[in-house]
Each structure stands twice: as C-alpha cells, then as structure tokens.
Design a protein around this motif. Structure first.
Motif, PDB file in Angstrom:
ATOM      1  N   GLU A  47       8.961 -18.547  -2.300  1.00 30.34           N
ATOM      2  CA  GLU A  47       7.940 -18.684  -1.257  1.00 30.34           C
ATOM      3  C   GLU A  47       8.278 -19.841  -0.320  1.00 30.34           C
ATOM      4  O   GLU A  47       8.162 -19.727   0.911  1.00 30.34           O
ATOM      5  N   VAL A  48       8.714 -20.958  -0.892  1.00 30.15           N
ATOM      6  CA  VAL A  48       9.093 -22.111  -0.080  1.00 30.15           C
ATOM      7  C   VAL A  48      10.347 -21.795   0.736  1.00 30.15           C
ATOM      8  O   VAL A  48      10.443 -22.140   1.923  1.00 30.15           O
ATOM      9  N   GLU A  49      11.305 -21.112   0.109  1.00 29.10           N
ATOM     10  CA  GLU A  49      12.547 -20.752   0.805  1.00 29.10           C
ATOM     11  C   GLU A  49      12.272 -19.806   1.967  1.00 29.10           C
ATOM     12  O   GLU A  49      12.914 -19.901   3.026  1.00 29.10           O
ATOM     13  N   ASN A  50      11.326 -18.904   1.776  1.00 31.97           N
ATOM     14  CA  ASN A  50      10.982 -17.986   2.868  1.00 31.97           C
ATOM     15  C   ASN A  50      10.392 -18.738   4.058  1.00 31.97           C
ATOM     16  O   ASN A  50      10.625 -18.383   5.220  1.00 31.97           O
ATOM     17  N   VAL A  51       9.618 -19.781   3.786  1.00 31.43           N
ATOM     18  CA  VAL A  51       9.067 -20.599   4.873  1.00 31.43           C
ATOM     19  C   VAL A  51      10.181 -21.360   5.576  1.00 31.43           C
ATOM     20  O   VAL A  51      10.260 -21.384   6.810  1.00 31.43           O
ATOM     21  N   LEU A  52      11.060 -21.974   4.810  1.00 35.47           N
ATOM     22  CA  LEU A  52      12.167 -22.727   5.412  1.00 35.47           C
ATOM     23  C   LEU A  52      13.053 -21.832   6.263  1.00 35.47           C
ATOM     24  O   LEU A  52      13.583 -22.249   7.294  1.00 35.47           O
ATOM     25  N   ARG A  53      13.190 -20.585   5.846  1.00 35.40           N
ATOM     26  CA  ARG A  53      14.041 -19.649   6.592  1.00 35.40           C
ATOM     27  C   ARG A  53      13.495 -19.390   7.995  1.00 35.40           C
ATOM     28  O   ARG A  53      14.226 -18.990   8.899  1.00 35.40           O
ATOM     29  N   LYS A  54      12.218 -19.607   8.170  1.00 33.29           N
ATOM     30  CA  LYS A  54      11.607 -19.380   9.486  1.00 33.29           C
ATOM     31  C   LYS A  54      11.893 -20.510  10.470  1.00 33.29           C
ATOM     32  O   LYS A  54      11.658 -20.359  11.675  1.00 33.29           O
TER      33      LYS A  54
ATOM     34  N   GLU B 270       0.806  -1.225   0.000  1.00 32.84           N
ATOM     35  CA  GLU B 270       0.000   0.000   0.000  1.00 32.84           C
ATOM     36  C   GLU B 270       0.836   1.270   0.000  1.00 32.84           C
ATOM     37  O   GLU B 270       0.329   2.365  -0.273  1.00 32.84           O
ATOM     38  N   HIS B 271       2.148   1.139   0.302  1.00 28.97           N
ATOM     39  CA  HIS B 271       3.049   2.302   0.294  1.00 28.97           C
ATOM     40  C   HIS B 271       3.796   2.442  -1.033  1.00 28.97           C
ATOM     41  O   HIS B 271       4.628   3.333  -1.176  1.00 28.97           O
ATOM     42  N   GLY B 272       3.515   1.547  -1.971  1.00 28.04           N
ATOM     43  CA  GLY B 272       4.242   1.565  -3.238  1.00 28.04           C
ATOM     44  C   GLY B 272       5.602   0.912  -3.156  1.00 28.04           C
ATOM     45  O   GLY B 272       6.430   1.064  -4.068  1.00 28.04           O
ATOM     46  N   CYS B 273       5.844   0.168  -2.075  1.00 32.63           N
ATOM     47  CA  CYS B 273       7.118  -0.516  -1.907  1.00 32.63           C
ATOM     48  C   CYS B 273       7.043  -1.908  -2.534  1.00 32.63           C
ATOM     49  O   CYS B 273       6.025  -2.592  -2.442  1.00 32.63           O
ATOM     50  N   LEU B 274       8.127  -2.309  -3.135  1.00 33.10           N
ATOM     51  CA  LEU B 274       8.174  -3.553  -3.892  1.00 33.10           C
ATOM     52  C   LEU B 274       8.688  -4.706  -3.042  1.00 33.10           C
ATOM     53  O   LEU B 274       9.700  -4.573  -2.338  1.00 33.10           O
ATOM     54  N   LYS B 275       8.011  -5.826  -3.132  1.00 36.79           N
ATOM     55  CA  LYS B 275       8.457  -7.065  -2.490  1.00 36.79           C
ATOM     56  C   LYS B 275       8.742  -8.072  -3.588  1.00 36.79           C
ATOM     57  O   LYS B 275       7.900  -8.339  -4.434  1.00 36.79           O
ATOM     58  N   ILE B 276       9.966  -8.629  -3.582  1.00 35.14           N
ATOM     59  CA  ILE B 276      10.344  -9.611  -4.585  1.00 35.14           C
ATOM     60  C   ILE B 276       9.870 -10.983  -4.128  1.00 35.14           C
ATOM     61  O   ILE B 276      10.168 -11.415  -3.014  1.00 35.14           O
ATOM     62  N   THR B 277       9.159 -11.677  -4.995  1.00 36.41           N
ATOM     63  CA  THR B 277       8.639 -12.999  -4.663  1.00 36.41           C
ATOM     64  C   THR B 277       9.483 -14.100  -5.289  1.00 36.41           C
ATOM     65  O   THR B 277       9.842 -15.069  -4.648  1.00 36.41           O
ATOM     66  N   ASP B 278       9.817 -13.949  -6.571  1.00 35.87           N
ATOM     67  CA  ASP B 278      10.580 -15.015  -7.225  1.00 35.87           C
ATOM     68  C   ASP B 278      10.969 -14.581  -8.632  1.00 35.87           C
ATOM     69  O   ASP B 278      10.618 -13.507  -9.108  1.00 35.87           O
ATOM     70  N   ARG B 279      11.702 -15.472  -9.294  1.00 34.36           N
ATOM     71  CA  ARG B 279      12.017 -15.329 -10.705  1.00 34.36           C
ATOM     72  C   ARG B 279      11.056 -16.187 -11.522  1.00 34.36           C
ATOM     73  O   ARG B 279      10.757 -17.320 -11.155  1.00 34.36           O
ATOM     74  N   LEU B 280      10.560 -15.655 -12.638  1.00 34.65           N
ATOM     75  CA  LEU B 280       9.716 -16.435 -13.522  1.00 34.65           C
ATOM     76  C   LEU B 280      10.409 -17.719 -13.968  1.00 34.65           C
ATOM     77  O   LEU B 280       9.817 -18.786 -14.034  1.00 34.65           O
ATOM     78  N   LYS B 281      11.709 -17.608 -14.268  1.00 31.47           N
ATOM     79  CA  LYS B 281      12.431 -18.751 -14.794  1.00 31.47           C
ATOM     80  C   LYS B 281      12.575 -19.857 -13.755  1.00 31.47           C
ATOM     81  O   LYS B 281      12.815 -21.009 -14.105  1.00 31.47           O
TER      82      LYS B 281
END
Length: 539
Positions: A453-460, A428-439
């Motif tokens: 997305e999976v890596e972010n979960v494992l990091r927790k 909502e602030h116009g800030c960008l969050k990177i999710t992944d690469r298409l490739k």
C-alpha cells in the motif's frame, strides 16, 4: 491458426504438435528446429536417459539458462515419466547441492561457463563440504550426493567422477531400441509428477512443489488461451525456464499453441530490440524491469517494434505509467496481468477486451477450473473490495510439497483450499487485486502496515521509479517503516526524504508513513526480477 493441444501428458503433446511438421518450434540463434524435428530430438534425449537408467518417477535436474539445450534436456526426461527439477542459474554451489540432496536427483544436466561460472566445480566443492558435515555416502557422480549418478554438460564435459558432454550422452541412447522407448513414452500417466519446482527460499528452506502432467499442461493451455497464442506468434522468452513464468507460461504454453519459442539467456536490451525487429516478435511477457529498460533505451526509436502484440507485466509491482507506456511507447496491442505462485503458476488472468486501466489495477478473474476466496483471520469471506488472505482451489493447485506432508497440510486445508499468504481483494467483476504478502506486514504501534500500500503511494510520485518498504525495529513503536527508493533518471528535480515524507503524509495515515527513506540506484533481486526484501532487512 489457433488450435490448442488437449494432450494431458508431455509425450502426447509432442506427438500431437509434431503434425505441424517444419513449422518452427524453437529458434535459438542460428538454429531453427521445427515441431517434427523437436519431437525427434526430444526422443534422442529420452533414449539417453533410459540408457543411463532413468525410469518413470526418478528426478532429473537441469541447471542452465534459456536455450534449446535446456528444452531438450527437460522434455526428454519428462517424456519418459521422470520429474524435472530446474535449478536457478543464480544459485551457489551450496544451494544447488541442497536441492539435489533433497530431491535425490539421479542425473544433472548443466551449462558450465554461464555467467563465467563453472556450475560443476561449484557443486563439487559444495558437495564435498556437505559430505564432510553430514557424512553423506559415496558412489555418486559427486561425492556427498550419492543419488546423483551422472553429470551431463551441454557444452563440455563437467567436473565430476561420472560425467559426459551432451553429444556423448546422446550417443549412449543409440543402444535403446524403438520398442523400449515406445514403452516408456506410453507408460506416462496424466497424474504422474512432471516437475518439482523449488520455492525461492526467501522465507526459509526451499520446498519442492510437485505438479502432475495434466496440471503443467493445463496451466500452459489456460495461459495460451488468455494470451490468444497461435501458430503465428513468435514468443521471446526472457523469463527463466527454471521458473514457472518462463517454463509453464512460456515454453509449454508456446508448445501447446504451436507458437515459436525464442529463448533468451539474459536480458540484453540491445540484443532484445534487435531480435524483436529482425524476427518480428509478437509476444514478450516479463517483469516490469524488462519494459522499463526498453522504454529508457537511448536508441529505442531506431528499432521497428510494430510486431509486438501481447505482454504480461507480472511478478512484481509495476510503475503507475508502465502499462500506458508499453502501449504508447513500445507499441504493444494488449497488455495484461496474471496472478500465480510456484504452488499454482497461473490462478487469474486479465480478461480479453479488458480496459488498460482495469488490467493494471487487477490481475483478472480466476482461470477456468480455479476458485478464489478472500478471507479474514477467522476464515470468513470478506466483502467485495475488502482486504483478506487469498485462498485458491482447483485443478492447477500443486499436488503438494515433495516428501513433506506436514508443510503441505499447513497450507492446504481439509476442503482443498490453498492458503497463499497473499493479501488481496476481489472487485465487483470477480477480478483479483493483490495488496501485499502476509509475511511482509509489520505492526506500527499496534496498527498493521502492508508495504504494498505504501509502495503504491510512492509510485504515484512523479520522480519515483520503484520502491521497497520494510519494517525496521523502533524503541518506541516496536517497528516503523523504512522505504528504499529508486528515482527516475534524468530528473530536473530530485526529491529528498522530507519531500517524500510530506507526499506520503498527504495520502496515508500517519502510522503508515515511512520513518526514513534510503535512496538507491537499484535493488537486490532474484533471477525473475523480484526485489529481495530479505536482503534489505539485513542491510
């Protein structure tokens, strides 16, 4: 003092900042070079290039680690309108020969002996094979590379038919008079190509990304402003100069602000900690590996790191606790994020005054002069907080790929939007969050899985330091996920695959849960610290 040069060409930048006189521009070991002296020494290199026949629009390659010699070799060529082609110090001779052939560089400056490798011997051996295979013409400094007229060694005379050591090279420039130099410096235009940075090649044949003087200096100025660089800052640059992070957001950003550059050729934790303490380093950006290495250093508490002011932990995914550890353990006053690619080195950057949590979660809004869209597969803008492909448009997007209009038009559409191939979302602030690469996306039973997305979960997971998820073939589902996992050191309990599977199942839809886990001590990486998933896929 905070003052950012508004120069739009490299020679104008050097002339502008020479007014700082003896204020240190570069400190490389025992050698300290002030801003006035830097301009003088760059001009010495420029004279030598002119004596060698280098002219505006030619290409000059530099194959060396971070050091004063790299800076002089690069800026000396750029100051007279040549485009510099930096070569990755981890390249093989074949990789270097390929880029030299495609760019048709006429001069190569190199550092033989770095990492105990003779770059010139590697190149000559590889180019000889190129000559045999392609029938490339003769007449150059290296058979098989006819456009390469001269090799210059920063430390010694390289192997090759036409080669000089650095001091002998500079001596040739004494034949170039002041008027000739002044004419060459004055002819450089803001729209001239200043550099051609070749992509990492992880997805195919490297492409040469062209930027104009105004763009490279504009990127550097935007980064300097975002980092609040000043003449009081002492900037340790571990990120390699052959990469946009170390070059434009590093070397040039420091020069735009009048900061002092401390080039570091390799990551040596002991040497870096000693440098921070001795020189009172204030700015130290880098990939997360740099900071986790310092945090885990057994003698960290013996060093005074109180001078550290600013950092960006970029270029790869960061452990969940990294930002807080960088503040709480290493003592940084501010930690930020930025987003960019070779084709647009800085597109977004964390806002000043940003909360630590939000800075870790997003890469900030677009920098001045840049626009961002996030779109679906049909090119329609997606709602706030939804995933889509990131599109960029603005002053800092590359001119195009060198002599490859087809590849350029494939990524820059008719309206000037650069299609990054990255997946992300805007908040909502116009800030960008990177999710992944298409490739990197793979499909499990008809459902898209984005590894980040999976890596972010494992990091927790409290025992996981870093992970890399790829898709591997599966007879039933077509593709399933495989997670390569590096655990934290000194664990009382080391989880097994069953525990990590259960952990993921609690947080992810079933098709996103990795089918198997491979525990590793480290990952294959490129020189900027990014995990090479291409190597994992063939492992």
């Amino acid at each position: 003092m905070i003052r950012y040069s508004t120069a739009e060409t490299l020679p104008a930048l050097l002339a502008d900042m020479s007014s700082l006189g003896d204020h240190p521009a570069v400190v490389d070991g025992d050698e300290r070079v002030g801003y006035r002296e830097l301009e003088t020494r760059v001009h010495e290199a420029s004279r030598a290039y002119l004596a060698a026949g280098v002219r505006r629009g030619d290409r000059v390659a530099v194959w060396a680690p971070n050091r004063l010699g790299f800076i002089l070799a690069m800026l000396g060529a750029e100051a007279i309108g040549a485009a510099v082609v930096p070569l990755n110090t981890r390249y093989t001779g074949h990789e270097a020969a390929g880029i030299l052939a495609r760019s048709r560089a006429c001069v190569l400056v190199l550092a033989d002996g770095f990492l105990d490798r003779s770059f010139s011997r590697m190149l000559c051996d590889a180019a000889a094979e190129l000559e045999d295979a392609d029938g490339a013409g003769e007449g150059g400094a290296v058979p098989g590379l006819p456009h390469l007229r001269l090799l210059v060694g920063l430390d010694s005379r390289p192997v090759g038919d036409a080669a000089l050591d650095w001091e002998s090279f500079l001596a040739t420039g004494r034949s170039v008079d002041d008027a000739t130099l002044a004419s060459a410096l004055g002819a450089v235009d803001r729209d001239d190509v200043i550099d051609i940075l070749y992509t990492s090649g992880t997805t195919g044949v490297p492409k040469g990304v062209m930027s104009a003087h105004r763009q490279t200096l504009g990127v550097a100025r935007a980064w300097a402003k975002g980092a609040e660089l000043s003449t009081e800052d002492r900037y340790a640059i571990v990120n390699p100069f052959f990469h946009g992070f170390g070059y434009k957001a590093g070397m040039i950003a420091a020069l735009v602000a009048g900061s002092t550059i401390y080039p570091l050729p390799v990551l040596d934790a002991d040497a870096l900690l000693e440098l921070i303490q001795r020189e009172r380093i204030t700015v130290l950006p880098g990939v997360p590996t740099i900071f986790t290495t310092l945090i885990d250093h057994p003698r960290l508490k013996e060093y005074d790191l109180s001078s550290l002011r600013f950092s960006i932990a970029g270029a790869t995914a960061a452990p969940a606790t990294l930002f807080r550890d960088m503040v709480g353990i290493l003592g940084f006053q501010r930690v930020a994020q930025a987003y960019g690619l070779t084709e647009c080195v800085v597109a977004t950057m964390s806002r000043q005054g940003e909360s630590l949590d939000h800075a870790q979660q997003t890469t900030g809004p677009a920098i001045e002069g840049m626009e961002i869209r996030v779109v679906d597969e049909e090119g329609n803008d997606v709602p706030t907080g939804s995933d889509g492909e990131i599109l960029l448009r603005g002053e800092q997007v590359m001119l195009g790929y060198f002599e490859d209009p087809e590849a350029t038009s494939a990524v820059i559409d008719e309206d000037g939007w650069f299609h990054t191939g990255d997946i992300g979302q805007l908040d909502e602030h116009g800030c960008l969050k990177i999710t992944d690469r298409l490739k990197d996306m793979f499909i499990v039973g008809g459902f898209n899985v984005y590894p980040a997305e999976v890596e972010n979960v494992l990091r927790k997971h409290p025992a996981v330091n870093e992970s890399a998820v790829i898709g591997v073939p599966d007879r039933r589902l077509g593709t399933v996920g495989r997670a390569y996992v590096a655990l934290l050191s000194d664990l009382d309990h080391r989880p097994d695959a069953a525990e990590l599977t259960a952990f993921c199942r609690e947080r992810l839809a079933n098709f996103k849960v990795p089918h198997d886990f491979v525990f590793v001590d480290d990952f294959p990486r490129n020189a900027t610290g990014k995990i090479l998933k291409t190597e994992l896929r063939v492992a």
